[in-house]
Design a protein around this motif. Structure first.
Motif, short mmCIF file in Angstrom:
data_model
loop_
_atom_site.label_atom_id
_atom_site.label_comp_id
_atom_site.label_asym_id
_atom_site.label_seq_id
_atom_site.Cartn_x
_atom_site.Cartn_y
_atom_site.Cartn_z
N THR A 41 0.87 -1.21 -0.28
CA THR A 41 -0.14 0.25 0.10
C THR A 41 0.83 1.24 0.02
N GLY A 42 0.37 2.53 -0.05
CA GLY A 42 0.85 3.75 -0.44
C GLY A 42 1.42 4.25 0.62
N HIS A 43 1.78 3.69 1.83
CA HIS A 43 2.67 4.21 2.86
C HIS A 43 4.06 4.55 2.52
N HIS A 44 4.96 5.46 3.52
CA HIS A 44 6.04 5.82 3.19
C HIS A 44 7.03 5.44 3.89
N ASN A 45 6.93 3.85 4.35
CA ASN A 45 7.87 3.05 5.10
C ASN A 45 8.73 2.50 3.93
N TRP A 46 9.86 3.22 3.28
CA TRP A 46 10.62 2.51 2.35
C TRP A 46 11.35 1.44 2.62
N LYS A 47 11.95 1.67 4.05
CA LYS A 47 12.54 0.30 4.65
C LYS A 47 11.64 -0.95 4.71
N LEU A 48 10.67 -0.87 4.91
CA LEU A 48 9.78 -1.93 4.84
C LEU A 48 9.49 -2.43 3.37
N HIS A 49 9.33 -1.51 2.44
CA HIS A 49 9.26 -2.00 0.98
C HIS A 49 10.24 -2.81 0.77
N PHE A 55 -0.80 -4.53 -5.63
CA PHE A 55 -0.73 -3.20 -5.10
C PHE A 55 -2.07 -2.26 -4.88
N ASP A 56 -2.18 -1.38 -4.12
CA ASP A 56 -3.46 -0.75 -3.76
C ASP A 56 -3.75 0.10 -4.90
N SER A 57 -2.78 0.50 -5.76
CA SER A 57 -2.99 1.55 -6.84
C SER A 57 -2.10 1.62 -7.82
N ARG A 58 -2.14 1.90 -9.10
CA ARG A 58 -1.10 2.02 -9.86
C ARG A 58 -0.05 3.05 -9.45
N LYS A 59 -0.43 4.13 -8.70
CA LYS A 59 0.36 5.07 -8.21
C LYS A 59 1.42 4.47 -7.34
N THR A 60 0.95 3.73 -6.33
CA THR A 60 1.73 2.91 -5.48
C THR A 60 2.78 1.98 -6.32
N ALA A 61 2.08 1.30 -7.00
CA ALA A 61 2.91 0.32 -7.67
C ALA A 61 4.26 1.20 -8.40
N TYR A 62 3.68 2.05 -9.11
CA TYR A 62 4.96 2.80 -9.86
C TYR A 62 5.92 3.61 -8.82
N LYS A 63 5.50 3.92 -7.74
CA LYS A 63 6.43 4.54 -6.75
C LYS A 63 7.38 3.30 -6.10
N ILE A 64 6.67 2.20 -5.91
CA ILE A 64 7.79 1.40 -5.28
C ILE A 64 8.40 0.73 -6.33
N PHE A 65 8.06 0.19 -7.34
CA PHE A 65 9.04 -0.22 -8.49
C PHE A 65 10.09 0.95 -9.00
N ASN A 66 9.73 2.11 -8.72
CA ASN A 66 10.86 3.27 -8.99
C ASN A 66 11.89 2.86 -7.75
N HIS A 67 11.36 2.89 -6.60
CA HIS A 67 11.95 2.81 -5.58
C HIS A 67 13.09 1.58 -5.40
N TRP A 68 12.54 0.62 -5.80
CA TRP A 68 13.37 -0.78 -5.79
C TRP A 68 14.41 -0.63 -6.95
N HIS A 69 14.13 0.00 -8.15
CA HIS A 69 15.04 0.29 -9.06
C HIS A 69 16.21 1.22 -8.68
N LYS A 70 15.88 2.27 -8.12
CA LYS A 70 16.81 3.05 -7.58
C LYS A 70 17.79 2.39 -6.52
N LYS A 71 17.25 1.66 -5.57
CA LYS A 71 17.92 0.99 -4.64
C LYS A 71 18.72 -0.33 -5.07
N GLY A 72 18.57 -0.62 -6.35
CA GLY A 72 19.37 -1.74 -7.06
C GLY A 72 18.79 -2.95 -6.83
N LEU A 73 17.50 -3.19 -6.23
CA LEU A 73 16.87 -4.30 -5.99
C LEU A 73 16.41 -5.05 -7.12
N GLY A 74 15.43 -4.23 -7.85
CA GLY A 74 15.07 -4.78 -9.16
C GLY A 74 15.51 -3.92 -10.40
N GLN A 75 15.38 -4.38 -11.23
CA GLN A 75 15.71 -3.41 -12.69
C GLN A 75 14.64 -3.05 -13.51
#
Length: 170
Positions: free
Chosen positions: A96-104, A125-145
């Motif tokens: 969901t769209g919370h901001h606990n990036w460590k948990l993500h 995901f609870d929304s496309r917006k949440t999906a995009y933000k989390i995918f982007n975060h994972w990408h930036k952190k080198g977890l997913g590409q």
């Protein structure tokens, strides 16, 4: 406000406003009161998360899979664990769209570990917006590409599908 109490707060579920989402204080009270069964899962999970877990569990049941919610396995609590007729296990996590990036990040690592153990992971995901933000975060952190780079702020389904299709083709 008039719409919110100490124990209940309004929220949106499937774009509809509801006035009966339990607050953190309410969830704590339920878990600590001997007359009520404990809430399974993380006490911090909100109403939207729990409704989405329920809908995902229903989807798995409709796919003729055996399911368990908030299942303990391998040191993890899994939102939805399901099994098909071939005994393949699937681990579903609701994001969901919370901001606990460590948990993500920990959720990504949990699913990666479960995948290494032969359990097929998936995320809801609870929304496309949440999906995009989390995918982007994972990408930036080198977890997913994301082969074509980050998703932009346009949460359009068609453009998102095009980007995913381009990634698969590459």
């Amino acid at each position: 406000t008039e719409d919110q109490s100490v124990y209940l707060t309004p929220t949106r579920v499937l774009r509809k406003k509801v006035w009966y989402a339990p607050t953190q204080r309410c969830r704590t009270l339920i878990n600590k009161h001997s007359d009520f069964p404990d809430l399974h899962g993380d006490l911090n999970e909100g109403f939207v998360h729990r409704v989405t877990v329920g809908l995902t569990a229903l989807r798995e049941v409709c796919s003729d899979r055996k399911i368990s919610t908030y299942h303990d396995r391998g040191g993890y609590k899994i939102d939805i664990l399901s099994q098909d007729d071939n005994d393949q296990l699937y681990a579903g996590e609701v994001m969901t769209g919370h901001h606990n990036w460590k948990l993500h990040r920990r959720t990504y690592e949990k699913l990666r570990d479960l995948n290494r153990r032969g359990i097929t992971p998936y995320v809801v995901f609870d929304s496309r917006k949440t999906a995009y933000k989390i995918f982007n975060h994972w990408h930036k952190k080198g977890l997913g590409q994301l082969p074509n780079g980050e998703f932009k702020s346009d949460f359009n389904i068609e453009k998102g599908q095009e980007q995913i299709q381009d990634a698969y083709e590459d």
